[in-house]
Motif scaffolding. Structure first.
Motif, PDB file in Angstrom:
ATOM      1  N   PRO A  20      -8.555 -48.373 -26.360  1.00 25.46           N
ATOM      2  CA  PRO A  20      -7.583 -47.412 -26.923  1.00 25.46           C
ATOM      3  C   PRO A  20      -8.157 -45.998 -27.001  1.00 25.46           C
ATOM      4  N   ILE A  21      -7.364 -45.039 -26.600  1.00 23.86           N
ATOM      5  CA  ILE A  21      -7.743 -43.620 -26.669  1.00 23.86           C
ATOM      6  C   ILE A  21      -6.767 -42.929 -27.625  1.00 23.86           C
ATOM      7  N   ARG A  22      -7.311 -42.264 -28.616  1.00 19.81           N
ATOM      8  CA  ARG A  22      -6.497 -41.639 -29.674  1.00 19.81           C
ATOM      9  C   ARG A  22      -5.969 -40.283 -29.216  1.00 19.81           C
ATOM     10  N   LEU A  23      -4.696 -40.049 -29.476  1.00 21.94           N
ATOM     11  CA  LEU A  23      -4.071 -38.754 -29.190  1.00 21.94           C
ATOM     12  C   LEU A  23      -3.861 -38.047 -30.528  1.00 21.94           C
ATOM     13  N   ASN A  24      -4.764 -37.135 -30.872  1.00 25.84           N
ATOM     14  CA  ASN A  24      -4.829 -36.599 -32.241  1.00 25.84           C
ATOM     15  C   ASN A  24      -3.793 -35.544 -32.565  1.00 25.84           C
ATOM     16  N   SER A  25      -3.101 -35.014 -31.588  1.00 30.75           N
ATOM     17  CA  SER A  25      -2.156 -33.932 -31.882  1.00 30.75           C
ATOM     18  C   SER A  25      -0.718 -34.415 -32.030  1.00 30.75           C
ATOM     19  N   ILE A  26      -0.508 -35.728 -31.979  1.00 34.22           N
ATOM     20  CA  ILE A  26       0.855 -36.236 -32.095  1.00 34.22           C
ATOM     21  C   ILE A  26       1.144 -36.561 -33.548  1.00 34.22           C
ATOM     22  N   TYR A  27       1.956 -35.704 -34.156  1.00 29.69           N
ATOM     23  CA  TYR A  27       2.364 -35.876 -35.547  1.00 29.69           C
ATOM     24  C   TYR A  27       3.888 -35.908 -35.626  1.00 29.69           C
ATOM     25  N   TYR A  28       4.391 -36.408 -36.736  1.00 32.68           N
ATOM     26  CA  TYR A  28       5.832 -36.494 -36.971  1.00 32.68           C
ATOM     27  C   TYR A  28       6.131 -35.982 -38.367  1.00 32.68           C
ATOM     28  N   ASP A  29       7.366 -35.460 -38.542  1.00 36.10           N
ATOM     29  CA  ASP A  29       7.814 -35.143 -39.896  1.00 36.10           C
ATOM     30  C   ASP A  29       7.933 -36.429 -40.702  1.00 36.10           C
ATOM     31  N   PHE A  30       7.870 -36.296 -42.009  1.00 38.43           N
ATOM     32  CA  PHE A  30       7.976 -37.455 -42.897  1.00 38.43           C
ATOM     33  C   PHE A  30       9.255 -38.232 -42.618  1.00 38.43           C
ATOM     34  N   ASP A  31       9.083 -39.555 -42.424  1.00 34.16           N
ATOM     35  CA  ASP A  31      10.209 -40.474 -42.224  1.00 34.16           C
ATOM     36  C   ASP A  31      11.058 -40.076 -41.012  1.00 34.16           C
ATOM     37  N   ASP A  32      10.413 -39.536 -39.944  1.00 30.46           N
ATOM     38  CA  ASP A  32      11.154 -39.085 -38.769  1.00 30.46           C
ATOM     39  C   ASP A  32      10.374 -39.490 -37.526  1.00 30.46           C
ATOM     40  N   ASP A  33      11.080 -39.656 -36.391  1.00 26.46           N
ATOM     41  CA  ASP A  33      10.408 -40.030 -35.143  1.00 26.46           C
ATOM     42  C   ASP A  33      10.587 -38.964 -34.064  1.00 26.46           C
ATOM     43  N   LYS A  34      11.077 -37.806 -34.446  1.00 28.86           N
ATOM     44  CA  LYS A  34      11.311 -36.741 -33.474  1.00 28.86           C
ATOM     45  C   LYS A  34       9.987 -36.139 -33.015  1.00 28.86           C
ATOM     46  N   ILE A  35       9.856 -35.949 -31.680  1.00 26.23           N
ATOM     47  CA  ILE A  35       8.644 -35.341 -31.129  1.00 26.23           C
ATOM     48  C   ILE A  35       8.604 -33.859 -31.495  1.00 26.23           C
ATOM     49  N   LEU A  36       7.513 -33.443 -32.129  1.00 26.52           N
ATOM     50  CA  LEU A  36       7.352 -32.052 -32.524  1.00 26.52           C
ATOM     51  C   LEU A  36       6.675 -31.262 -31.404  1.00 26.52           C
ATOM     52  N   PRO A  37       6.869 -29.946 -31.387  1.00 26.79           N
ATOM     53  CA  PRO A  37       6.272 -29.131 -30.307  1.00 26.79           C
ATOM     54  C   PRO A  37       4.768 -29.299 -30.178  1.00 26.79           C
ATOM     55  N   ASP A  38       4.050 -29.448 -31.282  1.00 29.89           N
ATOM     56  CA  ASP A  38       2.589 -29.588 -31.209  1.00 29.89           C
ATOM     57  C   ASP A  38       2.169 -30.867 -30.498  1.00 29.89           C
ATOM     58  N   ALA A  39       3.043 -31.883 -30.445  1.00 33.29           N
ATOM     59  CA  ALA A  39       2.696 -33.155 -29.809  1.00 33.29           C
ATOM     60  C   ALA A  39       2.853 -33.104 -28.293  1.00 33.29           C
ATOM     61  N   GLU A  40       3.570 -32.123 -27.792  1.00 29.77           N
ATOM     62  CA  GLU A  40       3.878 -32.104 -26.368  1.00 29.77           C
ATOM     63  C   GLU A  40       2.647 -31.900 -25.501  1.00 29.77           C
ATOM     64  N   ASP A  41       1.630 -31.180 -25.999  1.00 30.72           N
ATOM     65  CA  ASP A  41       0.410 -30.974 -25.207  1.00 30.72           C
ATOM     66  C   ASP A  41      -0.276 -32.292 -24.903  1.00 30.72           C
ATOM     67  N   ASP A  42      -0.420 -33.143 -25.951  1.00 27.97           N
ATOM     68  CA  ASP A  42      -1.074 -34.433 -25.726  1.00 27.97           C
ATOM     69  C   ASP A  42      -0.263 -35.318 -24.790  1.00 27.97           C
ATOM     70  N   LEU A  43       1.051 -35.335 -24.962  1.00 28.19           N
ATOM     71  CA  LEU A  43       1.878 -36.163 -24.099  1.00 28.19           C
ATOM     72  C   LEU A  43       1.868 -35.646 -22.654  1.00 28.19           C
ATOM     73  N   MET A  44       1.836 -34.322 -22.499  1.00 30.16           N
ATOM     74  CA  MET A  44       1.771 -33.759 -21.150  1.00 30.16           C
ATOM     75  C   MET A  44       0.433 -34.077 -20.499  1.00 30.16           C
ATOM     76  N   PHE A  45      -0.606 -34.100 -21.310  1.00 26.98           N
ATOM     77  CA  PHE A  45      -1.939 -34.497 -20.830  1.00 26.98           C
ATOM     78  C   PHE A  45      -1.891 -35.930 -20.300  1.00 26.98           C
ATOM     79  N   LEU A  46      -1.181 -36.821 -21.019  1.00 23.24           N
ATOM     80  CA  LEU A  46      -1.067 -38.207 -20.599  1.00 23.24           C
ATOM     81  C   LEU A  46      -0.203 -38.327 -19.345  1.00 23.24           C
ATOM     82  N   VAL A  47       0.859 -37.512 -19.232  1.00 24.67           N
ATOM     83  CA  VAL A  47       1.689 -37.490 -18.019  1.00 24.67           C
ATOM     84  C   VAL A  47       0.848 -37.102 -16.809  1.00 24.67           C
TER      85      VAL A  47
END
Length: 682
Positions: free
Chosen positions: A553-580
């Motif tokens: 497992p490799i941890r993606l440290n910049s992926i955060y969510y608002d409380f009780d929410d599953d919406k992707i926040l702008p700060d998480a997009e860098d890590d996901l784009m890195f994985l893409v």
């Protein structure tokens, strides 16, 4: 003795609560005989001249020792609110009543005990009256008075409530009334006299009550009062009951005419404030009539401005009831409407209404209370009033408390009381003084200190300078930053916070992992100092690249969510784009994209939330061109904790955060891949 006799006290207070003086009529000097003294006393009673009547009855008793005269003396002392003397006189009759001749006096004796703050004793004598009394009204009243006395015995003044007499520059020996603060000034009704005024003393003092104003300086220090001009204070009338509209532009007050020491006219007036001060007064249209109208105060009901006031109109619930009238135009109001019987108005007197922010404050003598008139609060929900709430000890006392007001922020205000003060006329409780009240503003002084996690050769965590601290108010669904501070040369940070809020503190320092602390100030009732320590870990120097193998497992440290929410926040997009980018480089690679929570919260809820978050991240990557079947979204909830922080284990926020993560691992395709350090998000 009937209820009407007991209520003579409040009848006499008609004059006092209108803002007038205690007045006596001069009597001709003749050679006194018992018969002439009795005639003079009875005539003084009939013309509402209680001080002279009391003087005559006391002379008669000195000679006759007649117990019927002692009853008169006791009643007059009670009417004049000299409760100490009234208690003594009633006590001499009641406590020696072996023949049970004065059982009806048990009630006024018990009332005097209550007015003097002797609650336990008053309960005993109210109970005695309940056993032998015959007046149905007083029997019912006794039950209410017992409940009030028991409430007063248990009541404690709030720790943050400060109550102070306004002092001798404001409070003279005579009665003051209707304090109202506006633009840093205190308006009220007063008469500067040091003794009982003789009404027909043509060469004596000006004995008319006037509206005056005192400037309020630092620390609530009051200047000497200035009498307002003849635009407000009309010659030959008593002026009182002053109040001012919330915008400071309109003054309402009463003008009262006495005939033979009895109120013959009381009407409400208004005046506008201009650049040169208060203009000429005009009679308010719509609320005055052939009755006593007093205590005007502007408010709001049903979305429109109204004037609350007090009157003894025919058909009312008690002696004086609270009414309102809708404002039609300046100084013109619609037909008066009596506030609901039983909810606001009782069979006794209601006086001095004050409205603010949907709440009506008023005084009543007909409810469970500490003394005579107590201050109550009722809330308007747009259609009905709530059950009135007693404002409690400090504002209310064992005697009469009325004319309660609040400042716009709700932390200060004024009221009037005849509790023992520093400058009395005839007795300690005869006369009303103005009191100020203040709720001590509760402050939470936060001292946040940043530390570096100690190394193996260090015994403690040393202070860490050069950090940045951000305080966020997380009480509401939309968190707001309170303040952010940087301390280049130190490690401590001071913030002023509010009670009844929840906060999150985030500490950052270049080259260190951030630390977060959460705490709340719910239930804080007095000013406190709070210290919070934040410990930052030094980031380890990482190699230029890493090799990732299957099922690692490799941890993606910049992926955060608002409380009780599953919406992707702008700060998480860098890590996901890195994985893409990695998956585009390795076309045959399939991954498991997993989301994890900490142990707090229900297990099933955490698993469901983490699954939604993993699927949300997968959907984002699919929109970037990655085939759906190359990603398996998996939510593990709290099943794969990385430390000891299980349910019921106390852990720091940093330790809980270590478990809240999003990871990916290779499940098919290449057995290993190399990731350059610049792409790694550790």
């Amino acid at each position: 003795m009937s209820a009407n006799t007991i209520m003579k006290k409040l009848s006499f207070l008609i004059i006092l609560t209108l803002g007038c003086a205690i007045v006596a009529q001069a009597q001709p000097i003749n050679r006194a005989t018992p018969e002439s003294m009795k005639r003079a006393a009875e005539e003084a009673e009939q013309t509402n001249n209680p001080y002279y009547a009391l003087e005559q009855y006391e002379k008669i008793y000195e000679e006759s020792k007649d117990k019927a005269v002692m009853v008169k003396i006791a009643q007059l002392n009670m009417d004049l609110r000299d409760y100490a003397d009234a208690e003594r006189q009633f006590g001499r009759l009641v406590l020696r009543d072996r023949k049970q001749e004065y059982t009806e006096l048990l009630y006024p004796y018990a009332m005097c005990l209550k007015y003097n703050g002797k609650y336990a004793e008053s309960v005993d004598f109210f109970n005695q009256y309940l056993a032998v009394g015959k007046d149905s009204v007083l029997l019912e009243s006794s039950k209410r008075e017992i409940a009030g006395a028991e409430m007063a015995r248990k009541a404690k003044q709030a720790n943050n409530l400060l109550v102070n007499n306004a002092g001798k520059k404001v409070n003279k020996p005579q009665t003051e009334s209707s304090p109202f603060s506006s633009d840093g000034n205190l308006y009220y009704a007063s008469m500067d006299a040091k003794d009982v005024i003789t009404a027909d003393d043509k060469g004596g003092e000006d004995w008319y009550s006037k509206v005056v104003v005192s400037s309020v300086g630092a620390n609530n220090e009051y200047g000497e009062a200035t009498v307002l001009g003849t635009e407000i204070n009309r010659e030959g009338y008593h002026q009182g009951n002053v109040s001012i509209s919330p915008d400071g532009g309109t003054m309402y007050f009463t003008r009262v005419l006495l005939t033979n020491n009895v109120v013959s006219e009381s009407k409400i007036f208004y005046a506008f404030k201009g650049n040169d001060g208060w203009g000429a007064a005009n009679e308010v249209v719509g609320v005055n009539g052939d009755y006593i109208a007093k205590h005007p105060s502007q408010g709001e009901l049903f979305g429109e401005k109204v004037l609350f006031f007090v009157a003894n109109m025919p058909g009312g619930k008690g002696g004086f009831d609270i009414y309102y009238a809708s404002k039609k135009s300046d100084g013109v109001f619609g037909l008066p409407v009596r506030l609901p019987d039983g909810v606001i108005n009782t069979t006794s007197d209601e006086v001095s209404p004050f409205y603010k922010d949907g709440k009506l404050y008023f005084s009543s003598a007909g409810r469970t209370g500490f003394g005579g008139l107590d201050v109550y609060e009722a809330e308007w929900n747009g259609s009905v009033w709530s059950e009135p709430r007693n404002l409690g000890s400090g504002i209310n006392s064992s005697v009469d408390d009325q004319y309660y007001t609040q400042s716009p922020d709700g932390f200060t205000g004024y009221f009037v009381s005849n509790r023992p003060g520093p400058n009395n006329l005839k007795s300690k409780t005869c006369c009303d003084d103005i009191y100020s009240w203040e709720l001590e503003r509760v402050k939470v002084n936060l001292n946040a200190v940043t530390y570096r996690l100690r190394r193996k050769n260090e015994k403690t965590n040393p202070p860490l300078v050069g950090s940045t601290i951000q305080v966020i108010d997380v009480s509401d669904p939309d968190p707001k930053s309170v303040e952010e501070k940087n301390n280049p040369s130190g490690s401590d940070f001071q913030f002023k916070l509010q009670p009844e809020r929840s906060y999150m503190i985030i500490a950052n320092n270049e080259g260190y992992r951030p630390d977060t602390v959460k705490f709340n100030t719910v239930g804080v009732k007095k000013t406190i100092d709070v210290e919070k320590k934040l410990t930052l870990r030094l980031l380890k120097k990482e190699p230029d690249s890493i090799v990732v193998t299957t099922n690692e497992p490799i941890r993606l440290n910049s992926i955060y969510y608002d409380f009780d929410d599953d919406k992707i926040l702008p700060d998480a997009e860098d890590d996901l784009m890195f994985l893409v980018d990695i998956m585009n480089r390795y076309k045959d690679m399939k991954i498991e994209l997993s989301s994890h929570t900490d142990a707090r919260g229900r297990d099933d809820y955490n698993e469901s939330l983490s699954q939604r978050r993993a699927e949300s991240a997968k959907r984002w990557m699919v929109t970037k061109g990655i085939a759906d079947d190359r990603i398996v979204a998996k939510g593990y909830g709290e099943k794969q904790l990385l430390n000891q922080c299980k349910n019921s284990v106390e852990c720091t926020e940093e330790e809980h955060r270590f478990n809240r993560r999003t990871e990916f691992k290779i499940i098919s395709g290449p057995t290993s891949i190399t990731i350059e350090r610049k792409e790694k998000r550790e």
